[in-house]
Design an enzyme around this catalytic site. Structure first.
Site, PDB file in Angstrom:
ATOM      1  N   TYR A   1       4.878  -4.944   5.598  1.00  0.00           N
ATOM      2  CA  TYR A   1       4.581  -3.703   6.339  1.00  0.00           C
ATOM      3  C   TYR A   1       5.452  -2.555   5.818  1.00  0.00           C
ATOM      4  O   TYR A   1       4.957  -1.455   5.544  1.00  0.00           O
ATOM      5  CB  TYR A   1       4.826  -3.931   7.842  1.00  0.00           C
ATOM      6  CG  TYR A   1       4.829  -2.656   8.662  1.00  0.00           C
ATOM      7  CD1 TYR A   1       3.639  -2.079   9.092  1.00  0.00           C
ATOM      8  CD2 TYR A   1       6.028  -2.019   9.014  1.00  0.00           C
ATOM      9  CE1 TYR A   1       3.639  -0.900   9.845  1.00  0.00           C
ATOM     10  CE2 TYR A   1       6.037  -0.852   9.753  1.00  0.00           C
ATOM     11  CZ  TYR A   1       4.839  -0.299  10.173  1.00  0.00           C
ATOM     12  OH  TYR A   1       4.859   0.865  10.912  1.00  0.00           O
TER      13      TYR A   1
ATOM     14  N   SER B   1       7.654   5.425   8.654  1.00  0.00           N
ATOM     15  CA  SER B   1       8.402   4.555   9.570  1.00  0.00           C
ATOM     16  C   SER B   1       9.835   4.301   9.109  1.00  0.00           C
ATOM     17  O   SER B   1      10.106   4.179   7.909  1.00  0.00           O
ATOM     18  CB  SER B   1       7.678   3.205   9.634  1.00  0.00           C
ATOM     19  OG  SER B   1       8.498   2.231  10.235  1.00  0.00           O
TER      20      SER B   1
ATOM     21  N   GLU C   1      11.100   1.578   9.302  1.00  0.00           N
ATOM     22  CA  GLU C   1      11.054   0.255   8.666  1.00  0.00           C
ATOM     23  C   GLU C   1      11.175   0.405   7.137  1.00  0.00           C
ATOM     24  O   GLU C   1      11.559  -0.539   6.456  1.00  0.00           O
ATOM     25  CB  GLU C   1       9.744  -0.432   9.070  1.00  0.00           C
ATOM     26  CG  GLU C   1       9.571  -1.864   8.614  1.00  0.00           C
ATOM     27  CD  GLU C   1      10.420  -2.914   9.325  1.00  0.00           C
ATOM     28  OE1 GLU C   1      11.015  -2.614  10.380  1.00  0.00           O
ATOM     29  OE2 GLU C   1      10.503  -4.038   8.800  1.00  0.00           O
TER      30      GLU C   1
HETATM   31  P1  NAP Z   1      -0.565   0.702  17.489  1.00  0.00           P
HETATM   32  O1  NAP Z   1      -0.399   0.848  18.965  1.00  0.00           O
HETATM   33  O2  NAP Z   1      -0.496  -0.643  16.870  1.00  0.00           O
HETATM   34  O3  NAP Z   1      -1.967   1.383  17.082  1.00  0.00           O
HETATM   35  C1  NAP Z   1      -2.510   1.214  15.799  1.00  0.00           C
HETATM   36  C2  NAP Z   1      -3.872   1.903  15.755  1.00  0.00           C
HETATM   37  O4  NAP Z   1      -4.433   1.762  14.431  1.00  0.00           O
HETATM   38  C3  NAP Z   1      -4.904   1.317  16.715  1.00  0.00           C
HETATM   39  O5  NAP Z   1      -5.619   2.388  17.320  1.00  0.00           O
HETATM   40  C4  NAP Z   1      -5.829   0.535  15.775  1.00  0.00           C
HETATM   41  O6  NAP Z   1      -7.142   0.396  16.242  1.00  0.00           O
HETATM   42  C5  NAP Z   1      -5.812   1.428  14.557  1.00  0.00           C
HETATM   43  N1  NAP Z   1      -6.316   0.777  13.340  1.00  0.00           N
HETATM   44  C6  NAP Z   1      -5.813  -0.324  12.731  1.00  0.00           C
HETATM   45  N2  NAP Z   1      -6.539  -0.617  11.648  1.00  0.00           N
HETATM   46  C7  NAP Z   1      -7.536   0.331  11.539  1.00  0.00           C
HETATM   47  C8  NAP Z   1      -8.614   0.569  10.623  1.00  0.00           C
HETATM   48  N3  NAP Z   1      -8.839  -0.227   9.585  1.00  0.00           N
HETATM   49  N4  NAP Z   1      -9.424   1.633  10.828  1.00  0.00           N
HETATM   50  C9  NAP Z   1      -9.213   2.428  11.880  1.00  0.00           C
HETATM   51  N5  NAP Z   1      -8.236   2.249  12.802  1.00  0.00           N
HETATM   52  C10 NAP Z   1      -7.411   1.207  12.628  1.00  0.00           C
HETATM   53  O7  NAP Z   1       0.528   1.620  16.742  1.00  0.00           O
HETATM   54  P2  NAP Z   1       1.455   2.808  17.319  1.00  0.00           P
HETATM   55  O8  NAP Z   1       2.700   2.229  17.879  1.00  0.00           O
HETATM   56  O9  NAP Z   1       0.622   3.730  18.116  1.00  0.00           O
HETATM   57  O10 NAP Z   1       1.892   3.508  15.954  1.00  0.00           O
HETATM   58  C11 NAP Z   1       1.112   4.552  15.375  1.00  0.00           C
HETATM   59  C12 NAP Z   1       1.436   4.669  13.907  1.00  0.00           C
HETATM   60  O11 NAP Z   1       2.818   4.982  13.743  1.00  0.00           O
HETATM   61  C13 NAP Z   1       1.211   3.392  13.098  1.00  0.00           C
HETATM   62  O12 NAP Z   1       0.801   3.774  11.797  1.00  0.00           O
HETATM   63  C14 NAP Z   1       2.594   2.756  13.017  1.00  0.00           C
HETATM   64  O13 NAP Z   1       2.694   1.943  11.891  1.00  0.00           O
HETATM   65  C15 NAP Z   1       3.455   3.990  12.928  1.00  0.00           C
HETATM   66  N6  NAP Z   1       4.811   3.883  13.454  1.00  0.00           N
HETATM   67  C16 NAP Z   1       5.015   3.424  14.720  1.00  0.00           C
HETATM   68  C17 NAP Z   1       6.299   3.386  15.243  1.00  0.00           C
HETATM   69  C18 NAP Z   1       6.558   2.889  16.650  1.00  0.00           C
HETATM   70  O14 NAP Z   1       7.720   2.585  16.951  1.00  0.00           O
HETATM   71  N7  NAP Z   1       5.566   2.854  17.522  1.00  0.00           N
HETATM   72  C19 NAP Z   1       7.397   3.818  14.453  1.00  0.00           C
HETATM   73  C20 NAP Z   1       7.137   4.296  13.168  1.00  0.00           C
HETATM   74  C21 NAP Z   1       5.850   4.343  12.678  1.00  0.00           C
HETATM   75  P3  NAP Z   1      -7.648  -0.883  17.110  1.00  0.00           P
HETATM   76  O15 NAP Z   1      -7.345  -0.512  18.538  1.00  0.00           O
HETATM   77  O16 NAP Z   1      -9.083  -0.932  16.773  1.00  0.00           O
HETATM   78  O17 NAP Z   1      -6.858  -2.077  16.647  1.00  0.00           O
HETATM   79  N1  GDD Z   2       8.418  -8.426  18.361  1.00  0.00           N
HETATM   80  C1  GDD Z   2       9.513  -9.148  18.641  1.00  0.00           C
HETATM   81  N2  GDD Z   2       9.385 -10.272  19.418  1.00  0.00           N
HETATM   82  N3  GDD Z   2      10.700  -8.749  18.131  1.00  0.00           N
HETATM   83  C2  GDD Z   2      11.796  -9.481  18.451  1.00  0.00           C
HETATM   84  C3  GDD Z   2      11.737 -10.627  19.259  1.00  0.00           C
HETATM   85  C4  GDD Z   2      10.464 -11.050  19.756  1.00  0.00           C
HETATM   86  O1  GDD Z   2      10.327 -12.050  20.445  1.00  0.00           O
HETATM   87  N4  GDD Z   2      12.991 -11.120  19.395  1.00  0.00           N
HETATM   88  C5  GDD Z   2      13.811 -10.327  18.708  1.00  0.00           C
HETATM   89  N5  GDD Z   2      13.082  -9.323  18.112  1.00  0.00           N
HETATM   90  C6  GDD Z   2      13.626  -8.296  17.215  1.00  0.00           C
HETATM   91  C7  GDD Z   2      12.904  -8.256  15.869  1.00  0.00           C
HETATM   92  O2  GDD Z   2      13.409  -9.302  15.010  1.00  0.00           O
HETATM   93  C8  GDD Z   2      13.269  -6.851  15.400  1.00  0.00           C
HETATM   94  O3  GDD Z   2      14.524  -6.874  14.757  1.00  0.00           O
HETATM   95  C9  GDD Z   2      13.402  -6.059  16.703  1.00  0.00           C
HETATM   96  O4  GDD Z   2      13.415  -7.021  17.772  1.00  0.00           O
HETATM   97  C10 GDD Z   2      12.265  -5.059  16.944  1.00  0.00           C
HETATM   98  O5  GDD Z   2      11.026  -5.717  16.769  1.00  0.00           O
HETATM   99  P1  GDD Z   2       9.629  -5.000  17.162  1.00  0.00           P
HETATM  100  O6  GDD Z   2       9.676  -4.482  18.544  1.00  0.00           O
HETATM  101  O7  GDD Z   2       8.537  -5.957  16.810  1.00  0.00           O
HETATM  102  O8  GDD Z   2       9.616  -3.695  16.242  1.00  0.00           O
HETATM  103  P2  GDD Z   2       9.928  -3.481  14.679  1.00  0.00           P
HETATM  104  O9  GDD Z   2      11.231  -2.746  14.582  1.00  0.00           O
HETATM  105  O10 GDD Z   2       9.756  -4.701  13.882  1.00  0.00           O
HETATM  106  O11 GDD Z   2       8.731  -2.509  14.254  1.00  0.00           O
HETATM  107  C11 GDD Z   2       8.349  -1.397  15.092  1.00  0.00           C
HETATM  108  O12 GDD Z   2       9.090  -0.256  14.715  1.00  0.00           O
HETATM  109  C12 GDD Z   2       8.846   0.224  13.385  1.00  0.00           C
HETATM  110  C13 GDD Z   2       9.752   1.444  13.181  1.00  0.00           C
HETATM  111  O13 GDD Z   2      11.038   1.005  12.822  1.00  0.00           O
HETATM  112  C14 GDD Z   2       6.838  -1.193  14.919  1.00  0.00           C
HETATM  113  O14 GDD Z   2       6.406  -0.245  15.869  1.00  0.00           O
HETATM  114  C15 GDD Z   2       6.511  -0.676  13.536  1.00  0.00           C
HETATM  115  O15 GDD Z   2       5.116  -0.333  13.481  1.00  0.00           O
HETATM  116  C16 GDD Z   2       7.363   0.578  13.283  1.00  0.00           C
HETATM  117  O16 GDD Z   2       7.086   1.124  12.014  1.00  0.00           O
END
Ligand code: NAP
Ligand code: GDD
Length: 335
Positions: free
Chosen positions: A149, A125, A127
């Site tokens: 995280y 990520s 992050e």
């Molecule tokens: P998400 O929608 O939150 O999905 C997370 C998944 O992980 C869900 O299917 C959840 O299952 C499963 N999970 C959590 N704990 C588990 C456990 N102990 N055993 C088995 N399954 C478990 O996340 P996403 O946005 O699809 O992201 C996918 C991956 O990419 C994550 O690792 C996230 O950290 C990473 N990532 C995401 C982003 C982004 O912007 N979306 C960016 C960078 C990296 P349940 O449905 O049972 O909760």
């Molecule tokens: N969630 C949330 N809710 N974020 C807010 C809000 C609010 O009400 N108001 C402002 N933000 C700002 C957060 O402080 C952060 O800076 C930004 O919006 C994005 O927040 P999120 O959408 O929660 O995503 P994230 O960047 O913290 O994390 C996501 O992206 C990562 C990759 O950079 C997640 O998908 C992580 O799992 C992923 O790794």
């Protein structure tokens, strides 16, 4: 050639569902790993029922992962499961470490013990860049995570590199910047805003509470990003790649575009709630995906505006179809 088999952990999440769509279209046999729950949460993969195989295992349980790989014998494993919501990682730092950090080692150990020829993808990520040491961020930018995280993801990233170097496993780490879609969880800021816009437009709410409006992210479309995961595992050599759009936008701009799409003025509805500001913020993320473009031939197709408008349209349609249950017609406030 025989049908390739892929295991996806996190199949019920946003990325798992898009990756399953993508791999099934390519003719894969796809096995989704789910953890046991008292109620099914298959909303995002409902449309794939009958096409997908589902197996129970848990990132917390080593033997369940080994047995899963023994039974399925996949060619590729995509490790997408994790505790992925940053604020929860301050509330539950140890559990976040178990899923998001040690869970990766458990999955890699299962690969090592069952079949070292398996190709492994780790969902790293942006992050991990946290307090970004340079702009834009590349595969060589030093890591400085700002949340439990982020720290857990740094561990997951380096253990993936380590298993590649120690055991010769084809293990790749995709350093993905934020990617969103209509299937995004409602707690993340893009979907919180687009869902809020739809509820305000339909008269179900008046205000939307947000935290830091100045935070900047490099937001892309999840449907584009899962293709990059697959491409990494088709290369002659395993490696790590940044996947990003190269653009950065503030939460404030996200609000402007989303509310305008519904004919609303965001300043009349958004209120800042200091409780939503994080203990340590990641102020600015902007990725440089030129290595992915050069080596994988990957580039994003959906622009920031198209992404947000797609999400607003989907939420307007969904909320438009929603009716409060009888006896519960009271105007709802924001979640
Ligand atoms: P998400 O929608 O939150 O999905 C997370 C998944 O992980 C869900 O299917 C959840 O299952 C499963 N999970 C959590 N704990 C588990 C456990 N102990 N055993 C088995 N399954 C478990 O996340 P996403 O946005 O699809 O992201 C996918 C991956 O990419 C994550 O690792 C996230 O950290 C990473 N990532 C995401 C982003 C982004 O912007 N979306 C960016 C960078 C990296 P349940 O449905 O049972 O909760
Ligand atoms: N969630 C949330 N809710 N974020 C807010 C809000 C609010 O009400 N108001 C402002 N933000 C700002 C957060 O402080 C952060 O800076 C930004 O919006 C994005 O927040 P999120 O959408 O929660 O995503 P994230 O960047 O913290 O994390 C996501 O992206 C990562 C990759 O950079 C997640 O998908 C992580 O799992 C992923 O790794």
């Amino acid at each position: 050639m025989s049908t390739p088999t892929a295991v996806i952990t996190g199949i019920t999440g946003q990325d798992g569902s898009y990756l399953a769509d993508f791999l099934l279209d390519k003719g894969y046999r796809v096995v989704g790993m789910v953890r046991r729950s008292s109620t099914e949460n298959f909303e995002r993969i409902e449309h794939l029922r009958g096409k997908l195989e589902i197996c129970q295992a848990d990132l917390l349980d080593q033997l369940s992962l080994i047995n899963l790989l023994r039974q399925v014998r996949p060619r590729e494993v995509y490790n997408l499961a994790s505790q992925s919501f940053v604020p929860t990682s301050w509330e539950q730092p140890v559990l976040t470490g178990e899923f998001t950090a040690l869970g990766v080692t458990r999955m890699l150990e299962a690969v090592r013990l069952v079949d070292r020829e398996i190709r492994f993808y780790q969902a790293s990520s942006s992050e991990m860049f946290g307090k970004a040491q340079e702009v834009p961020q590349t595969e060589r930018t030093p890591l400085y995570p700002r949340s439990p995280y982020g720290v857990a993801k740094v561990y997951g990233h380096w253990i993936t590199v380590n298993y590649r170097e120690s055991y010769g496993i084809f293990a790749c780490s995709g350093i993905l910047f934020n990617h969103e879609s209509p299937r995004r969880g409602k707690e993340f800021v893009t979907r919180k805003v687009t869902d809020g816009v739809a509820r305000i437009k339909r008269g179900l709410a008046r205000e939307l509470s947000l935290g830091n409006l100045e935070a900047r992210r490099d937001w892309g479309y999840a449907g584009d990003y899962v293709e990059a995961m697959w491409l990494m595992l088709q290369q002659p050599r395993p490696d790590d790649y940044v996947i990003a759009t190269g653009e950065t936008h503030a939460v404030r701009e996200l609000c402007e575009i989303a509310f305008a799409r519904a004919g609303l003025n965001w300043q009349e509805h958004v209120v800042v709630d200091p409780k939503l500001v994080r203990p340590a913020e990641v102020d600015l993320l902007q990725g440089d995906a030129s290595k992915a473009k050069r080596v994988l031939g990957w580039q994003p197709r959906v622009s920031f505006r198209q992404l947000i408008e797609m999400m607003v349209d989907a939420d307007l349609e969904r909320v438009g179809a929603w009716r409060p249950p009888l006896g519960n017609e009271k105007l709802q406030t924001d979640n």
